[in-house]
Design an enzyme around this catalytic site. Structure first.
Site, PDB file in Angstrom:
ATOM      1  N   HIS A   1      67.781  50.844 105.170  1.00 45.46           N
ATOM      2  CA  HIS A   1      67.214  51.205 106.501  1.00 45.46           C
ATOM      3  C   HIS A   1      68.048  51.667 107.640  1.00 45.46           C
ATOM      4  O   HIS A   1      67.517  52.151 108.661  1.00 45.46           O
ATOM      5  CB  HIS A   1      66.438  50.059 106.840  1.00 45.46           C
ATOM      6  CG  HIS A   1      65.053  49.718 106.237  1.00 45.46           C
ATOM      7  ND1 HIS A   1      64.153  50.371 105.753  1.00 45.46           N
ATOM      8  CD2 HIS A   1      64.852  48.587 105.663  1.00 45.46           C
ATOM      9  CE1 HIS A   1      63.186  50.029 105.243  1.00 45.46           C
ATOM     10  NE2 HIS A   1      63.498  48.612 104.923  1.00 45.46           N
ATOM     11  N   ASP A  31      62.677  50.009  96.191  1.00 48.34           N
ATOM     12  CA  ASP A  31      62.281  49.130  97.308  1.00 48.34           C
ATOM     13  C   ASP A  31      60.990  49.274  97.962  1.00 48.34           C
ATOM     14  O   ASP A  31      60.345  50.432  97.869  1.00 48.34           O
ATOM     15  CB  ASP A  31      63.241  49.031  98.507  1.00 48.34           C
ATOM     16  CG  ASP A  31      63.175  47.735  99.334  1.00 48.34           C
ATOM     17  OD1 ASP A  31      63.974  46.928  99.233  1.00 48.34           O
ATOM     18  OD2 ASP A  31      62.208  47.824 100.237  1.00 48.34           O
ATOM     19  N   HIS A  74      59.498  48.850 100.611  1.00 45.32           N
ATOM     20  CA  HIS A  74      59.853  49.532 102.123  1.00 45.32           C
ATOM     21  C   HIS A  74      60.506  50.949 102.025  1.00 45.32           C
ATOM     22  O   HIS A  74      61.237  51.025 101.138  1.00 45.32           O
ATOM     23  CB  HIS A  74      60.286  48.522 103.201  1.00 45.32           C
ATOM     24  CG  HIS A  74      59.826  47.305 102.956  1.00 45.32           C
ATOM     25  ND1 HIS A  74      60.723  46.316 102.424  1.00 45.32           N
ATOM     26  CD2 HIS A  74      58.779  46.902 103.713  1.00 45.32           C
ATOM     27  CE1 HIS A  74      59.915  44.967 102.699  1.00 45.32           C
ATOM     28  NE2 HIS A  74      58.706  45.606 103.162  1.00 45.32           N
ATOM     29  N   ASP A 120      61.046  43.679  96.274  1.00 40.97           N
ATOM     30  CA  ASP A 120      59.884  43.083  97.128  1.00 40.97           C
ATOM     31  C   ASP A 120      58.506  43.728  97.059  1.00 40.97           C
ATOM     32  O   ASP A 120      57.502  43.449  97.643  1.00 40.97           O
ATOM     33  CB  ASP A 120      60.369  43.306  98.621  1.00 40.97           C
ATOM     34  CG  ASP A 120      61.132  44.519  98.860  1.00 40.97           C
ATOM     35  OD1 ASP A 120      61.312  45.371  97.888  1.00 40.97           O
ATOM     36  OD2 ASP A 120      61.626  44.963 100.090  1.00 40.97           O
TER      37      ASP A 120
END
Length: 367
Positions: free
Chosen positions: A144, A181, A183, A269
Site C-alpha cells: 500500500h 493480498d 486488498h 487475508d
C-alpha cells in the site's frame, strides 16, 4: 541435498509495533483502547507461521536465513529523501504516525528497512540462481505504500524497492508482480503505473481497501498503458472464483508479458476467517494459486518466483495457508493439516452462485 527454496526471515521484524487502534479504528471518543495489541497487523500471524514450519520440519528443507537491511540508496530509488528523513526522525523520537493507518513505535525505521531487505534478498537469490524460488517473511508489509505516503500498515514499498535494486544490479529487465493480498496493491500500482517493463496484477476484493482504487478500467498510463491489471473480485467469492481468475485473467497476462521473474505479493487475508475481508479462500486456494504460479514461471522464466509476505490477520489460519504455499514451492511431502479446511470448504458458494460470480467478474473485466 541442495535446497531449491530460500526462506528469508528475521526475529527483529516481529518486534515492529503500532498502537492506538482497535482493528482499523483509531482509539478515542467512544473507542476504548484494546486489551492487547491493537492493530490486526500484529507479529503473531508471522511468528506462528515460522513456528509451524519449524515444528513440522519443513524449515529443515528450506535455505533459511536473513538479509541485510535496505540501504538509504536502495530506498531512495522509490522513496524521496524528505519522506525518509521524516520517518527516521519520528522513529528516533519514539514513534507516531505518518500517512494513513501506519502507526509505529521506536526503531520502526530500521525494522522497516530490514523488512525491505528481506525482499531484496529473496529477489536477488532467485535472479542470481542461488535457489529456484524464495519466500520473504517481510514485516511490516509494503504494497500500500506510495513513494511519500505510508498507508495501510505499509511503511516502505518492499517489492518496488527490490525491483529497483535488481534493476540497478543488472539482474533482470522485466518484472511481473502478482498481488493476491485481499486488498488492492495501490502503492505498487502507482509506482509502476507508467513503466512498461513492470506488469502489476492485483487480485483483490472489490472496494475493500483502499475504497477509491483497484478498478478494472485502470490499465496503466503512457508507456505503461496495458501493464497494469486489476481483478476486483465480488465479496463472498471463494476457492473456485480465485482459480477462475488465475486461469482466465492472470495466466494470459503473464504469458503475453513474459517476465524475467514473477514476484508475488503474498497476503493471506482472503482467508474465510480473516477479520478484514469477506472472501472465502482456504489453504487449498493458496496452495493451488502457488502451484499455478510456479507452473507458469517454469514455462516463462525458468521457474523464477519470489514471494513477499503482505497481509493476513488470522493468527490461527495464516500459518496453515503459508505452510501450504511453502510445501508447493519446496516440492515437500511434509504437510500441516489445516484445522479450518472442512469449515471453509463447507461455506463455499453453490455452483449456481459460482457461475454468477464468474459472469460478474468477467463482465467487469471486459467493460
Amino acid at each position: 541435498m541442495e535446497k531449491q527454496t530460500a526462506f528469508f526471515w528475521d526475529e527483529r521484524c516481529f518486534w515492529h509495533a503500532g498502537g492506538n487502534y482497535v482493528l482499523t479504528a483509531p482509539v478515542g471518543g467512544l473507542v476504548q483502547p484494546p486489551a492487547a495489541g491493537g492493530l490486526p497487523e500484529s507479529p503473531e500471524t508471522k511468528r506462528r507461521f515460522k513456528n509451524l514450519i519449524d515444528v513440522t520440519g519443513l524449515s529443515a528443507e528450506l535455505a533459511c536465513g536473513t538479509a541485510p537491511a535496505a540501504t538509504r540508496e536502495d530506498l531512495l530509488r522509490v522513496h524521496p529523501a524528505s519522506y525518509l528523513d521524516a520517518f527516521k526522525a519520528k522513529s528516533d523520537a519514539g514513534g507516531g504516525e505518518l500517512g494513513l493507518r501506519t502507526p509505529f513505535g521506536p526503531g520502526a525505521y530500521e525494522i522497516a528497512g530490514l523488512s525491505t531487505g528481506l525482499v531484496i534478498g529473496a529477489v536477488e537469490a532467485v535472479l542470481k540462481g542461488n535457489v529456484a524460488n524464495a519466500y520473504a517473511l517481510s514485516r511490516p508489509p509494503g504494497h500500500h505504500c506510495l513513494p511519500n505516503h505510508p498507508n495501510g500498515f505499509c511503511l516502505f514499498n518492499n517489492i518496488a524497492v527490490a525491483i529497483h535494486a535488481a534493476r540497478a544490479a543488472g539482474l533482470a529487465e522485466r518484472f511481473a508482480v502478482l498481488d493476491w493480498d485481499v486488498h488492492h496493491g495501490n502503492g505498487t500500482e502507482a509506482i509502476f503505473y507508467e513503466d512498461p517493463d513492470v506488469l502489476t496484477i492485483s487480485l483483490h476484493q472489490e472496494r475493500n481497501y483502499p475504497l477509491d482504487t483497484g478498478g478494472a478500467a485502470d490499465r496503466g498510463k503512457g508507456a505503461g498503458e496495458g501493464a497494469n491489471l486489476n481483478i476486483p473480485l465480488p465479496p463472498g467469492g471463494g476457492h473456485d472464483l480465485y482459480l477462475h481468475a488465475m486461469e482466465r485473467w492472470v495466466e494470459p497476462a503473464l504469458m503475453a508479458f513474459r517476465p524475467d521473474i514473477i514476484i508475488v505479493a503474498c497476503g493471506f487475508d482472503a482467508s474465510g476467517v480473516d477479520p478484514l475481508s469477506r472472501m472465502l479462500a482456504g489453504s487449498e486456494t493458496f496452495r493451488l494459486m502457488a502451484r499455478h504460479t510456479l507452473e507458469m514461471a517454469a514455462s516463462l522464466c525458468e521457474g523464477r518466483v519470489a514471494m513477499a509476505h503482505e497481509g493476513g490477520y488470522s493468527e490461527l489460519h495464516v500459518p496453515f495457508c503459508g505452510h501450504a504455499v511453502l510445501e508447493e514451492m519446496a516440492g515437500s511431502g511434509i504437510e500441516a493439516a489445516d484445522p479450518l479446511l472442512a469449515r471453509i470448504s463447507g461455506q463455499q458458494p453453490s455452483q449456481a452462485l459460482n457461475s454468477l460470480y464468474r459472469t460478474y467478474l468477467d463482465s467487469q473485466m471486459l467493460a
